[in-house]
Design an enzyme around this catalytic site. Structure first.
Site, mmCIF file in Angstrom:
data_model
loop_
_atom_site.group_PDB
_atom_site.id
_atom_site.type_symbol
_atom_site.label_atom_id
_atom_site.label_comp_id
_atom_site.label_asym_id
_atom_site.label_seq_id
_atom_site.Cartn_x
_atom_site.Cartn_y
_atom_site.Cartn_z
ATOM 1 C CB CYS A 79 41.560 12.955 21.319
ATOM 2 S SG CYS A 79 41.015 13.333 19.735
ATOM 3 C CG ASP A 80 44.283 15.149 23.358
ATOM 4 O OD1 ASP A 80 44.443 14.021 23.491
ATOM 5 O OD2 ASP A 80 44.748 15.650 22.447
ATOM 6 C CB CYS A 105 41.224 15.850 19.188
ATOM 7 S SG CYS A 105 40.010 14.848 19.302
#
Ligand code: NDP
Length: 313
Positions: free
Chosen positions: A139-140, A136
């Site tokens: 997200c990261d 992701c």
């Protein structure tokens, strides 16, 4: 075994969508039963830091956050079971939910079984997921400021992730296993015109060098044309090879779209079957965020409550 109780609502799945539905259904006194499935807590349990969920200014570990969600749901009367639903029968009311031979009855069912990111199947995957390997970018990506990172895949997801990651990375390299791209022309052109992105074709990842302590240092690539192996220095590996919605049990039972996601009516969690609701990634192939999943879980519980008010047996 048949549990003769006719439950008000059964929630299938325990990511942010399912557990938020459980919190709301619990507070509405629906005494929800949650079958948590094979991956209790859902996809967040394979990430490490979550920094974009409101209310956690210092970040929180994914598994810890899901434990908090579960505790909150239980506080309001939700009963959570580490059980995997194998089959459903929505042909008559009360609806039937099966866990192997066990049968449960319910007036409503909230489906929040999520989607699973496709994996490459590398032997280092389990150890390094969340420690350099990610599924992701939203997200990261932030954790890879000024790093060299690779994105695997040749579809729109990979193009989108690669473009997004240039906001943080020093260099993004797309690794694609062939030289034919599924990505739309516009997204591929955008990537080709971005000086921060390189594309390597006919390459697949053979192995990843790294540890949980120090992260990733390099990957070994395999060239499918020459058969040669080479080492590529990078600190992050993002999988952009697509997701699979977890809807095997609902095929031919509920309306799904061409990619297998549950179809919900606009601005609601309603499926084509009255009393059956869907929320989270199992019906959203676009946003796929914990906060949007949680929001749709709230919608599903409110929709179920309203349905029960109007249709109680
Ligand atoms: P796709 O199925 O379209 O593409 C998956 C890509 O990953 C393919 O290039 C495939 O390679 C590759 N791949 C799959 N498995 C492996 C593997 N084991 N090893 C190496 N490579 C692998 O999935 P997407 O998630 O990209 O897209 C899904 C749908 O969502 C599409 O309809 C897409 O258009 C849409 N989408 C739209 C976006 C937008 O418009 N903003 C953004 C993201 C997705 P190969 O081609 O060789 O099979």
């Amino acid at each position: 075994m048949t549990d003769k109780t006719i439950h008000k609502t059964i929630i299938i799945g325990s990511g942010p969508a399912g557990l938020t539905a459980a919190i709301y259904a619990g507070r509405a006194n629906l005494k929800p039963i949650v079958f948590e499935g094979n991956q209790p807590g859902g996809q967040l349990t394979i990430t490490t830091d979550v920094e974009n969920f409101p209310g956690f200014p210092d970040g929180v570990m994914g598994p810890e956050m899901m434990d908090l969600f579960r505790d909150q749901a239980k506080k309001f009367g939700a009963e959570c079971f580490f059980k995997h639903v194998t089959k459903v029968d929505f042909s008559a009311k009360p609806y039937k939910v099966f866990v192997g031979e066990e049968e449960y009855l319910s007036e409503t069912v909230i489906i929040s079984t999520g989607a699973s990111a496709r994996m490459l199947g590398l032997k280092e995957e389990e150890e390094l997921m969340g420690y350099g390997i990610s599924t992701c970018a939203t997200c990261d990506g932030y954790f890879f400021k000024d790093k060299n990172i690779v994105v695997v895949g040749g579809g729109d997801s990979a193009m989108e992730e690669a473009s997004f990651l240039t906001k943080f990375a020093k260099k993004v390299t797309i690794i694609h296993r062939s030289d034919v791209f599924r990505a739309s022309k516009i997204m591929l052109d955008r990537v080709k015109n971005n000086p921060s992105i390189d594309i390597l074709t006919n390459k697949s990842i053979d192995s990843v060098n790294g540890t949980q302590k120090d992260g990733i240092s390099s990957i070994v690539l395999n060239d499918s044309v020459s058969g040669e192996k080479s080492t590529f220095v990078c600190e992050g590996v993002f999988y952009g090879i697509g997701h699979t919605p977890n809807t095997a049990q609902f095929k031919n039972i509920i309306d799904l779209d061409d990619n297998g996601y549950i179809l919900t009516k606009p601005d609601s969690s309603l499926t084509n079957i009255p009393g059956i609701f869907a929320c989270g990634d199992v019906q959203d192939d676009h946003y796929r965020q914990a906060i949007t999943a949680a929001g749709s879980g709230c919608m599903a519980a409110i929709d179920a409550e309203k349905y029960l008010e109007d249709n109680s047996i």
